[in-house]
Design an enzyme around this catalytic site. Structure first.
Site, PDB file in Angstrom:
ATOM      1  N   TYR A 143       0.827  -1.210   0.000  1.00  0.00           N
ATOM      2  CA  TYR A 143       0.000   0.000   0.000  1.00  0.00           C
ATOM      3  C   TYR A 143       0.862   1.261   0.000  1.00  0.00           C
ATOM      4  CZ  TYR A 143      -4.695  -1.881   0.733  1.00  0.00           C
ATOM      5  OH  TYR A 143      -5.914  -2.485   0.578  1.00  0.00           O
ATOM      6  N   LYS A 194       3.009 -15.195   2.122  1.00  0.00           N
ATOM      7  CA  LYS A 194       3.342 -16.073   0.999  1.00  0.00           C
ATOM      8  C   LYS A 194       4.847 -16.281   1.029  1.00  0.00           C
ATOM      9  CE  LYS A 194       1.315 -17.195  -2.430  1.00  0.00           C
ATOM     10  NZ  LYS A 194       0.867 -18.556  -2.834  1.00  0.00           N
ATOM     11  N   ASP A 226      -3.062 -17.823   0.597  1.00  0.00           N
ATOM     12  CA  ASP A 226      -4.075 -18.438  -0.276  1.00  0.00           C
ATOM     13  C   ASP A 226      -4.745 -19.608   0.433  1.00  0.00           C
ATOM     14  OD1 ASP A 226      -1.650 -19.832  -0.400  1.00  0.00           O
ATOM     15  OD2 ASP A 226      -1.874 -20.396  -2.512  1.00  0.00           O
ATOM     16  N   ASP A 250      -6.450  -6.991   3.909  1.00  0.00           N
ATOM     17  CA  ASP A 250      -7.580  -6.338   3.236  1.00  0.00           C
ATOM     18  C   ASP A 250      -8.504  -7.394   2.643  1.00  0.00           C
ATOM     19  OD1 ASP A 250      -9.052  -4.169   2.103  1.00  0.00           O
ATOM     20  OD2 ASP A 250      -8.101  -4.617   0.177  1.00  0.00           O
ATOM     21  N   ASP A 254     -12.355  -9.003   4.173  1.00  0.00           N
ATOM     22  CA  ASP A 254     -13.629  -8.975   3.432  1.00  0.00           C
ATOM     23  C   ASP A 254     -14.231 -10.374   3.388  1.00  0.00           C
ATOM     24  OD1 ASP A 254     -13.404  -6.265   2.834  1.00  0.00           O
ATOM     25  OD2 ASP A 254     -14.026  -6.551   0.741  1.00  0.00           O
TER      26      ASP A 254
HETATM   27  C1  IPM Z   1     -10.435  -1.222   3.778  1.00  0.00           C
HETATM   28  C2  IPM Z   1     -10.675  -0.576   2.439  1.00  0.00           C
HETATM   29  C3  IPM Z   1      -9.522   0.368   2.121  1.00  0.00           C
HETATM   30  C4  IPM Z   1      -8.261  -0.451   2.023  1.00  0.00           C
HETATM   31  C5  IPM Z   1      -9.715   1.240   0.864  1.00  0.00           C
HETATM   32  C6  IPM Z   1     -10.992   2.038   0.920  1.00  0.00           C
HETATM   33  C7  IPM Z   1      -8.539   2.143   0.640  1.00  0.00           C
HETATM   34  O1  IPM Z   1     -10.861  -1.552   1.464  1.00  0.00           O
HETATM   35  O2  IPM Z   1     -10.281  -0.498   4.777  1.00  0.00           O
HETATM   36  O3  IPM Z   1     -10.415  -2.452   3.840  1.00  0.00           O
HETATM   37  O4  IPM Z   1      -7.961  -1.033   0.968  1.00  0.00           O
HETATM   38  O5  IPM Z   1      -7.555  -0.525   3.025  1.00  0.00           O
HETATM   39 MG    MG Z   2     -10.942  -3.513   2.226  1.00  0.00          MG
END
Ligand code: IPM
Ligand code: MG
Length: 367
Positions: A143, A194, A226, A250, A254
């Site tokens: 990042y 990884k 993975d 990240d 999710d």
């Molecule tokens: C998160 C989001 C952010 C990230 C974006 C909005 C920059 O997806 O906080 O998970 O990738 O960190």
């Molecule tokens: Mg995210």
């Protein structure tokens, strides 16, 4: 007398302002009951910041965030700002405040509420009682790594470049947070990278393994990211705490969110180091994004934002009992089959963002 606290409120874009409105209502309720004494300082961030100040976050806002007891953030981004240069996009504001406040440890708990078990796309038997915590490194890795950019090549092609980079101290400080959290939970820590293909992953694994010697009470394991993505679907309850880098964190968070039924349920805390005076920079935000497609429709689920505030009460505002009470209020509301659209189920009552906030306050008022 109730201790005074100052919070920087940055609602941001899309559904951010709507879900943060419900948090405001809860703070007003707690202030009125003298359970808290919180002052809010409001500043735009993300697209709202670009529209007002020309930048997604100002240095002044970041200074306020550092001095405050914590920051409560909604969400950033939207199609309106999608064509702006990366460095000035709404997302850059979020990344900048994380970086400048040195919020290196991002805690993303994924908890399956019994009442929501049917809302998940995963079989109930696989997720019942799930309670895992992902600790994501938040201020390093690909990042922020340099060099980065898109450059033309002599042969007429273009090249996109990002750099995955970690130093030992960056790995060790986030891993320490994860070990300490595991000590307060089920004493299991799984570190993901990884290492089979990336030097940064090899270093990550070696450093975490070395640090593990200081935590003999913790069962430490290592997993390729993975495989972790696969195991989260196959048997998520094998995990207690997962520690991983910025990008894998990240993605895996999710995925973990969807195990619980909806991204609209997941809170997060981003923490810095504690200084000599005991102050710790902290920012709390729902994991869901700005969801521009449903902004302004009253469909947004404010529970992730409300649960993020509960984390703030616990970690930054000396209010562990209030945090418990707020989480219990959310649980009760779900038991009453009150639902926003994202977690709607048969025989439940569909409510708007603000009705959901009201329902939580009604439950909170009982304790
Ligand atoms: C998160 C989001 C952010 C990230 C974006 C909005 C920059 O997806 O906080 O998970 O990738 O960190
Ligand atoms: Mg995210």
């Amino acid at each position: 007398m109730t201790q005074h606290h100052t919070i920087l409120m940055t609602p941001g874009d899309g559904i951010g302002p709507e879900v943060m409105e419900e948090v405001r209502k809860i703070i007003a309720h707690l202030n009125q009951k003298n359970a808290t004494n919180i002052d809010l300082i409001d500043r735009p961030i993300g697209g709202a910041g670009i529209d007002r100040d020309g930048v997604p976050v100002t240095p002044e806002t970041i200074e306020i965030g550092k001095k405050a007891d914590c920051v409560l953030l909604g969400a950033v981004g939207g199609p309106k700002w999608a064509d702006i240069d990366y460095a000035l996009r709404p997302e850059a504001g979020l990344l900048k405040i994380r970086k400048d406040m040195e919020l290196f440890a991002n805690l993303r708990p994924a908890i399956v509420f019994d009442a929501l078990i049917e809302a998940s796309t995963i079989k109930p038997d696989v997720i019942r009682g799930l309670d895992i915590l992902i600790v994501r490194e938040l201020t390093g890795g690909v990042y922020f790594g340099e060099p980065r950019g898109i450059t033309p090549l002599p042969n007429g092609e273009r090249q996109g470049l990002n750099t995955q980079i970690y130093t030992t101290s960056e790995i060790v400080r986030v891993a320490k947070v994860a070990f300490e959290l595991a000590q307060k939970r089920n004493k299991k820590l799984c570190s993901c990278e990884k290492a089979n293909v990336m030097e940064s992953g090899k270093l990550w694994r070696e450093e975490v393994e070395k640090l593990g010697a200081d935590y003999p009470d913790i069962a430490l394991s290592h997993m390729y990211a993975d495989n972790c993505a696969m195991q989260l679907l196959r048997n998520p309850r094998q995990f207690d705490v997962i520690v991983t880098d910025n990008l894998f964190g990240d993605i895996l968070s999710d995925e973990a969110a969807m195990l619980t039924g909806s991204l609209g349920m997941l809170p997060s805390a981003s923490l810095g180091a504690r200084d000599a005076e005991g102050h710790q920079n902290a920012l709390y935000e729902p994991v869901h994004g700005s969801a521009p497609d449903i902004a302004g429709t009253g469909k947004a689920n404010p529970l992730a934002a409300i649960l993020s505030f509960a984390m703030a009460l616990r970690f930054s505002l000396d209010g562990p009992q209030l945090a418990d009470a707020l989480e219990e209020a959310v649980r009760q509301v779900l038991n009453q089959k009150i639902r926003t659209a994202d977690i709607m189920d048969r025989e439940c009552e569909l409510v708007s963002t603000s009705q959901m906030g009201d329902a939580v306050i009604k439950e909170l008022a009982k304790v």
